[in-house]
Scaffold this motif. Sequence first.
Motif, PDB file in Angstrom:
ATOM      1  N   PRO A   1       0.811  -1.237   0.000  1.00 35.00           N
ATOM      2  CA  PRO A   1       0.000   0.000   0.000  1.00 35.00           C
ATOM      3  C   PRO A   1       0.838   1.279   0.000  1.00 35.00           C
ATOM      4  CG  PRO A   1      -0.797  -1.562   1.660  1.00 35.00           C
ATOM      5  CD  PRO A   1       0.528  -2.057   1.198  1.00 35.00           C
ATOM      6  N   SER A   2       2.104   1.186   0.384  1.00 33.30           N
ATOM      7  CA  SER A   2       2.952   2.382   0.476  1.00 33.30           C
ATOM      8  C   SER A   2       3.256   3.004  -0.883  1.00 33.30           C
ATOM      9  CB  SER A   2       4.262   2.050   1.201  1.00 33.30           C
ATOM     10  OG  SER A   2       4.955   1.010   0.547  1.00 33.30           O
ATOM     11  N   VAL A   3       2.855   2.344  -1.989  1.00 28.38           N
ATOM     12  CA  VAL A   3       3.049   2.965  -3.308  1.00 28.38           C
ATOM     13  C   VAL A   3       2.114   4.162  -3.482  1.00 28.38           C
ATOM     14  CG1 VAL A   3       3.762   0.778  -4.352  1.00 28.38           C
ATOM     15  CG2 VAL A   3       1.368   1.484  -4.518  1.00 28.38           C
ATOM     16  N   ALA A   4       1.193   4.365  -2.543  1.00 26.56           N
ATOM     17  CA  ALA A   4       0.201   5.447  -2.665  1.00 26.56           C
ATOM     18  C   ALA A   4       0.843   6.825  -2.695  1.00 26.56           C
ATOM     19  CB  ALA A   4      -0.802   5.369  -1.515  1.00 26.56           C
ATOM     20  N   THR A   5       1.943   7.019  -1.961  1.00 24.89           N
ATOM     21  CA  THR A   5       2.568   8.343  -1.876  1.00 24.89           C
ATOM     22  C   THR A   5       4.074   8.242  -2.069  1.00 24.89           C
ATOM     23  OG1 THR A   5       2.934   8.207   0.520  1.00 24.89           O
ATOM     24  CG2 THR A   5       0.821   9.092  -0.222  1.00 24.89           C
ATOM     25  N   PRO A   6       4.707   9.311  -2.548  1.00 25.86           N
ATOM     26  CA  PRO A   6       6.158   9.296  -2.701  1.00 25.86           C
ATOM     27  C   PRO A   6       6.910   9.092  -1.387  1.00 25.86           C
ATOM     28  CG  PRO A   6       5.220  11.042  -4.022  1.00 25.86           C
ATOM     29  CD  PRO A   6       4.102  10.491  -3.176  1.00 25.86           C
ATOM     30  N   ASN A   7       6.357   9.584  -0.261  1.00 25.97           N
ATOM     31  CA  ASN A   7       7.064   9.401   1.006  1.00 25.97           C
ATOM     32  C   ASN A   7       6.917   7.981   1.531  1.00 25.97           C
ATOM     33  OD1 ASN A   7       4.607  11.138   1.022  1.00 25.97           O
ATOM     34  ND2 ASN A   7       4.436  10.427   3.130  1.00 25.97           N
ATOM     35  N   GLY A   8       6.041   7.176   0.921  1.00 25.94           N
ATOM     36  CA  GLY A   8       5.884   5.794   1.348  1.00 25.94           C
ATOM     37  C   GLY A   8       6.997   4.894   0.861  1.00 25.94           C
ATOM     38  N   GLN A   9       7.576   5.203  -0.296  1.00 27.03           N
ATOM     39  CA  GLN A   9       8.633   4.383  -0.881  1.00 27.03           C
ATOM     40  C   GLN A   9       9.835   5.272  -1.187  1.00 27.03           C
ATOM     41  OE1 GLN A   9       8.843   1.063  -2.257  1.00 27.03           O
ATOM     42  NE2 GLN A   9       6.861   0.313  -1.578  1.00 27.03           N
ATOM     43  N   ALA A  10      11.012   4.847  -0.738  1.00 21.61           N
ATOM     44  CA  ALA A  10      12.227   5.642  -0.979  1.00 21.61           C
ATOM     45  C   ALA A  10      12.471   5.824  -2.473  1.00 21.61           C
ATOM     46  CB  ALA A  10      13.434   4.976  -0.319  1.00 21.61           C
ATOM     47  N   ALA A  11      12.179   4.785  -3.267  1.00 19.42           N
ATOM     48  CA  ALA A  11      12.388   4.880  -4.718  1.00 19.42           C
ATOM     49  C   ALA A  11      11.483   5.946  -5.330  1.00 19.42           C
ATOM     50  CB  ALA A  11      12.125   3.516  -5.368  1.00 19.42           C
TER      51      ALA A  11
END
Length: 548
Positions: free
Chosen positions: A450-460
């Motif tokens: 689910p962390s793909v939802a926002t840029p701050n969710g995934q370092a990449a």
Amino acid sequence: MTQSFSSALLDNFLGNAPDWYKKTIVLFLIINPIIYFAAGDAGPTIAGWALILEFIFTLAMALKCYPLQPGGLLAIEALFIGLTSPSTVYHEIQANLEVILLLVFMVAGIYFMKNLLLFVFTKILLGVRSKVVLSLMFSAVAAVLSAFLDALTVTAVVISVGVGFYGIYHKVASGKKFHHDHDHSDDDQVDELNREDLENFRSFLRSLLMHAAVGTALGGVCTLVGEPQNLLIAGRANWEFFEFFIRMAPITLPVFVAGLITCAVLEKIKILGYGQELPEKVRGVMEDFAEAEDEKRTKKDIASLWVQGFTAVWLVIALGLHIAPVGLIGLSVIVLCTSFTGVIDEHSIGKAFEEALPFTALLTVFFAIVAVIADNGLFTPIITEVLKMEGTTQIAMFYLANGFLSMVSDNVFVATVYINEVAKAALDGTISRDTFDMLAVAINTGTNIPSVATPNGQAAFLFLLTSALAPLIRLSYGRMVIMAFPYTIVMSLVGLAMVYITLEPATEKMYEKGWIKHHNLETLCDSVGGSWENDKCKLDEKKKAGGH
């Protein structure tokens, strides 16, 4: 007219950012101490959550002002008013030193391989005419590479290729030849007749980059080495590479398939910024560029490409076997590439670090925000409530809670907090060891999917947002969230369904088949740095808290 001192100070503050943005940041800096000191016992909690939302705002406005400066001011203020301490910030930096080294050295290493990458990807771009097939290739290759290498390294490769493609067409669209010097960030020289094609090309590149970015998440969740938190979770649970993959497979493989289907569907139905084909005029320019490069390529250039090719092989082998931390492997790439391609003066080498160091500084500021979360236990109430639940509902809620918190925070930090809390619950007898293992699966998939939802969710994603390429192709925070939205919904729901419906029976089947084994509490005690005495794990308080 004589400018007043206050007006001059405002002009200098945050440079060319809009005045409304500057005043908003000043307002944040004013209200945070007021909240902290005026809200009594709830002050740190309210001010902490306010700080998180303010930092997310600076990320969302990254095209107005690079987040390092406003985010850094917020972090410095947090230290001064007591929301966190320098020692906690330093602890977070120490815990993420491998990521910092990766950014400093690996991204610079990729810079010295850009000619090879441009050569290979130009052939792919011109050879594959179907946008759907091209998008699936970018997503699938990014996923496979991220599963065995590193998502940030893969993202650095994609960014390097994107900048190369964009620079080639922008130069020609500005009326220049391939060999001319050119600033591809300046649109003033772009011929009016080429502006529509340039906008379409930007849309084309945005969609490819988003497919690739999501691909890094699809692959990164699958293996022990795909993301930093995977290694942490596997270490706590005492899982080896194969066991980690098998335990995750009931969730990760369906999500992987769902992600690729989503990729194809988005390109077919052409919504939310997807579906733009490569403009024919741009294709013509890229073909001319490829021919011109082939014609002028000297023996020295060919030798350089071979060196970059051998270095790429070394990079894949070294990362695949994990013979050293990723950052050190990146440093070896710099040494090998520069030694055998004639780049030996410090100014030429220094250019390679220009892309990564601002993001490295921003990530360090981000760790200060994470330290605020840690010192004030902002996630503790959520963890406590989820631990009160039982059965498959508890496992599903762990997935959702980790997913939600990873959208607003660092997924590595969220995984660290949750796995340590669950380990303590198992050692206290609140949950069984087998339940701990299934919760560990939920934590890993929850922090990754689910962390793909926002840029701050995934370092990449954050790296892509703050890269030099993002403003060139008009890839803002809001646009990333919108383009990631269909992926977020599909992948999160498929992951949740698999966690709720199939995880427990699939795990039981794996035990029966002998693919995985039952672990005991003693191995869990060892993994958190304790000693097993008289059937009880003896832990000191610092280790119980995971170092916080």
